[in-house]
Design a protein around this motif. Structure first.
Motif, PDB file in Angstrom:
ATOM      1  N   VAL A  57     -22.079 -57.325 -31.414  1.00 38.61           N
ATOM      2  CA  VAL A  57     -20.753 -57.728 -30.922  1.00 38.61           C
ATOM      3  C   VAL A  57     -20.388 -59.059 -31.580  1.00 38.61           C
ATOM      4  N   GLY A  58     -19.119 -59.436 -31.436  1.00 36.66           N
ATOM      5  CA  GLY A  58     -18.680 -60.727 -31.934  1.00 36.66           C
ATOM      6  C   GLY A  58     -19.413 -61.846 -31.198  1.00 36.66           C
ATOM      7  N   MET A  59     -20.044 -62.744 -31.930  1.00 31.86           N
ATOM      8  CA  MET A  59     -20.910 -63.742 -31.302  1.00 31.86           C
ATOM      9  C   MET A  59     -20.276 -65.125 -31.209  1.00 31.86           C
ATOM     10  N   GLY A  60     -18.960 -65.172 -31.455  1.00 29.84           N
ATOM     11  CA  GLY A  60     -18.264 -66.436 -31.306  1.00 29.84           C
ATOM     12  C   GLY A  60     -17.798 -66.686 -29.881  1.00 29.84           C
ATOM     13  N   GLY A  61     -18.012 -65.714 -29.004  1.00 25.86           N
ATOM     14  CA  GLY A  61     -17.605 -65.884 -27.610  1.00 25.86           C
ATOM     15  C   GLY A  61     -16.789 -64.720 -27.080  1.00 25.86           C
ATOM     16  N   ALA A  62     -15.951 -64.118 -27.936  1.00 27.06           N
ATOM     17  CA  ALA A  62     -15.107 -63.008 -27.471  1.00 27.06           C
ATOM     18  C   ALA A  62     -15.913 -61.738 -27.216  1.00 27.06           C
ATOM     19  N   CYS A  63     -16.991 -61.537 -27.982  1.00 26.95           N
ATOM     20  CA  CYS A  63     -17.916 -60.404 -27.784  1.00 26.95           C
ATOM     21  C   CYS A  63     -17.240 -59.044 -27.943  1.00 26.95           C
ATOM     22  N   PHE A  64     -16.332 -58.941 -28.899  1.00 23.05           N
ATOM     23  CA  PHE A  64     -15.702 -57.650 -29.165  1.00 23.05           C
ATOM     24  C   PHE A  64     -16.681 -56.780 -29.943  1.00 23.05           C
ATOM     25  N   PRO A  65     -16.890 -55.528 -29.511  1.00 24.14           N
ATOM     26  CA  PRO A  65     -17.850 -54.659 -30.214  1.00 24.14           C
ATOM     27  C   PRO A  65     -17.524 -54.558 -31.706  1.00 24.14           C
ATOM     28  N   THR A  66     -18.487 -54.899 -32.550  1.00 27.48           N
ATOM     29  CA  THR A  66     -18.246 -55.034 -33.989  1.00 27.48           C
ATOM     30  C   THR A  66     -17.859 -53.716 -34.640  1.00 27.48           C
ATOM     31  N   GLN A  67     -18.462 -52.610 -34.198  1.00 24.57           N
ATOM     32  CA  GLN A  67     -18.164 -51.328 -34.849  1.00 24.57           C
ATOM     33  C   GLN A  67     -16.695 -50.947 -34.668  1.00 24.57           C
ATOM     34  N   VAL A  68     -16.079 -51.367 -33.563  1.00 17.69           N
ATOM     35  CA  VAL A  68     -14.663 -51.053 -33.330  1.00 17.69           C
ATOM     36  C   VAL A  68     -13.788 -51.832 -34.309  1.00 17.69           C
ATOM     37  N   LYS A  69     -14.124 -53.111 -34.512  1.00 17.43           N
ATOM     38  CA  LYS A  69     -13.366 -53.947 -35.449  1.00 17.43           C
ATOM     39  C   LYS A  69     -13.461 -53.433 -36.881  1.00 17.43           C
ATOM     40  N   LEU A  70     -14.587 -52.812 -37.196  1.00 16.84           N
ATOM     41  CA  LEU A  70     -14.787 -52.330 -38.566  1.00 16.84           C
ATOM     42  C   LEU A  70     -14.107 -50.990 -38.826  1.00 16.84           C
ATOM     43  N   CYS A  71     -13.487 -50.423 -37.804  1.00 10.60           N
ATOM     44  CA  CYS A  71     -12.776 -49.144 -37.952  1.00 10.60           C
ATOM     45  C   CYS A  71     -11.326 -49.314 -37.490  1.00 10.60           C
ATOM     46  N   PRO A  72     -10.502 -50.021 -38.280  1.00 14.58           N
ATOM     47  CA  PRO A  72      -9.119 -50.274 -37.854  1.00 14.58           C
ATOM     48  C   PRO A  72      -8.320 -48.984 -37.742  1.00 14.58           C
ATOM     49  N   PRO A  73      -7.244 -48.994 -36.938  1.00 18.77           N
ATOM     50  CA  PRO A  73      -6.394 -47.805 -36.823  1.00 18.77           C
ATOM     51  C   PRO A  73      -5.869 -47.380 -38.189  1.00 18.77           C
ATOM     52  N   PRO A  74      -5.598 -46.082 -38.365  1.00 18.38           N
ATOM     53  CA  PRO A  74      -5.172 -45.554 -39.675  1.00 18.38           C
ATOM     54  C   PRO A  74      -3.939 -46.241 -40.257  1.00 18.38           C
ATOM     55  N   ALA A  75      -3.091 -46.798 -39.390  1.00 19.52           N
ATOM     56  CA  ALA A  75      -1.864 -47.443 -39.867  1.00 19.52           C
ATOM     57  C   ALA A  75      -2.138 -48.755 -40.599  1.00 19.52           C
TER      58      ALA A  75
END
Length: 445
Positions: free
Chosen positions: A136-154
């Motif tokens: 996950v993002g380790m700067g504090g927000a903790c957003f799951p990294t795999q989700v960030k690496l798969c942006p929406p098709p648009a």
């Protein structure tokens, strides 16, 4: 001319007391308490039960939804129970309690210090490995990294931006990580670039870390497409939108995703965790944590297992000082006061700050003098005095229209207020109420 973001910002005292303190391996706790919610999104679902024997690196919970993350044991031993525990937010949250026995690791984890540069996995295989490792993002927000690496098709990624800013006062974990693991971080950055299919990455580092800038620039010269960008010292430059503005001069529109600018932003600690996951088969079960404070005997940077009681790390720094007024999980600007020191560390635990009585005491609240300093300081271009006042009066429909959800809760408004008004407290209240209203509306659709 050093780069920085274009709107607002403040300059708190840096107080980097633990700078250049080498990373110390913290002792393994006698009991690990591993939270099931260490990330934005749905809590993880336990896949172990009372009495199960686990090793270091054993997966103990799987993602509970698309935006969620796997959890792994940071210790070896026996699952004592699955129960609730008070976390850093002060609320009871579900957790897995493990009685520690020895230190037996999963055999698949490469525990050697050998640098592994080559990554022959496809982008899709990299993303799966990251997801399986619970990064996950380790700067504090903790957003799951795999989700960030798969942006929406648009949207299409054009570059990766690595947040190595560490603009929070007192915290030095990322700084020391760069000094000790620059090569591994660079390999992690190349893996992130491959995962999102780009050939350009920027590493933003504030100019108060000249040794890190020098070292990272030297190491980056051997890697194609990676550029270290020295930045002006200004808080909150580590904010995702502010960092994108500072480095590539593109603004994220209100309500838009950061990927709309073409940038995928990841913390430098996340890049290191990605290297360990992909190249060493090591899930995210430990992280570097700064434990600091002006009255603390030995401000330090620890490599601590997830689930270690914060009191244990404080004891390793000489124990709680007599003049302790408040204990903050994180830094002084965006961190939250802890209700007790038994709170377990989590993936997003970047620091523990011991504030003395004098620092912890808030000034007496005075009437607003309409100076507009909070407006000038707001990096999101909002009107904090208005959002706070209207939230205090309970008019949450109005604050939604005034774009309260764009607030990043950086605390710049409250820091700069000469009347000591608790603006961030009321804005957080307003955001939570408006967020609930938005979710309720969506549920009716």
């Amino acid at each position: 001319m050093l780069k920085t973001f274009s709107i607002g910002g403040v300059h708190p005292h840096e107080n980097k007391l633990s700078a250049h303190q080498p990373i110390i391996k913290a002792d393994i706790p006698a009991k690990a308490v591993i939270l099931l919610s260490q990330h934005i999104g749905a809590p993880a679902k336990p896949i172990v039960a009372k009495g199960d024997v686990v090793k270091v690196g054993t997966k103990i919970a799987e993602p509970g939804g698309f935006v969620s993350a796997a959890i792994h044991s940071s210790v070896s031993g026996k699952v004592a129970k699955i129960d609730t525990v008070i976390d850093a937010s002060g609320y009871p949250k579900p957790a897995i309690f493990i009685d520690v026995e020895g230190d037996e690791w999963e055999e698949s984890i490469d525990r050697t210090d050998t640098l592994v540069k080559e990554c022959n996995l496809t982008p899709e295989e990299i993303v799966k490995k990251i997801a399986d490792s619970g990064i996950v993002g380790m700067g504090g927000a903790c957003f799951p990294t795999q989700v960030k690496l798969c942006p929406p098709p648009a949207f299409k990624a054009e570059c990766v931006i690595i947040n190595a800013v560490e603009c929070e006062p007192y915290l030095t974990a990322d700084h020391q990580l760069m000094l000790e693991h620059a090569e591994e971080i660079m390999v992690g950055v190349t893996i992130l670039m491959k995962a999102v299919k780009v050939n350009k990455a920027y590493i933003g580092i504030e100019n108060n870390k000249p040794d890190a800038i020098q070292l990272m620039t030297k190491v980056a010269s051997a890697y194609t497409g990676i550029e270290v960008v020295p930045l002006q010292v200004k808080y909150p430059q580590g904010g995702e939108k502010q960092l994108i503005d500072a480095i590539i001069k593109r603004q994220v529109a209100a309500g838009a995703l950061p990927i709309s600018t073409g940038a995928v932003v990841q913390n430098v600690g996340t890049a290191f965790a990605v290297y360990q996951a992909v190249q060493k088969n090591k899930p995210l079960f430990e992280r570097v944590i700064t434990v600091t404070g002006k009255s603390l005997a030995k401000p330090s940077n620890f490599l601590a297992r997830i689930g270690t009681p914060m009191q244990q790390l404080i004891d390793a720094c000489g124990g709680l000082p007599e003049d302790t007024g408040k204990i903050i999980g994180g830094g002084p600007m965006m961190g939250k006061a802890l209700v007790n020191t038994d709170v377990p560390t989590a993936k997003g635990s970047s620091g523990i700050l011991i504030m003395n009585d004098k620092e912890a005491k808030r000034g007496e609240v005075q009437p607003c003098i309409r100076c507009a300093k909070c407006v000038s300081a707001c990096p999101m271009g909002l009107e904090p005095f208005l959002l706070a006042t209207v939230s205090a009066h309970g008019d949450f429909e109005r604050v939604e229209k005034e774009d309260i959800m764009s607030c990043i809760e950086c605390g710049s408004c409250q820091f700069t207020c000469p009347s000591n008004r608790p603006m961030l407290d009321y804005i957080r209240l307003g955001k939570s109420k408006v967020g609930a209203m938005i979710r309720a509306r969506q549920a009716k659709k």
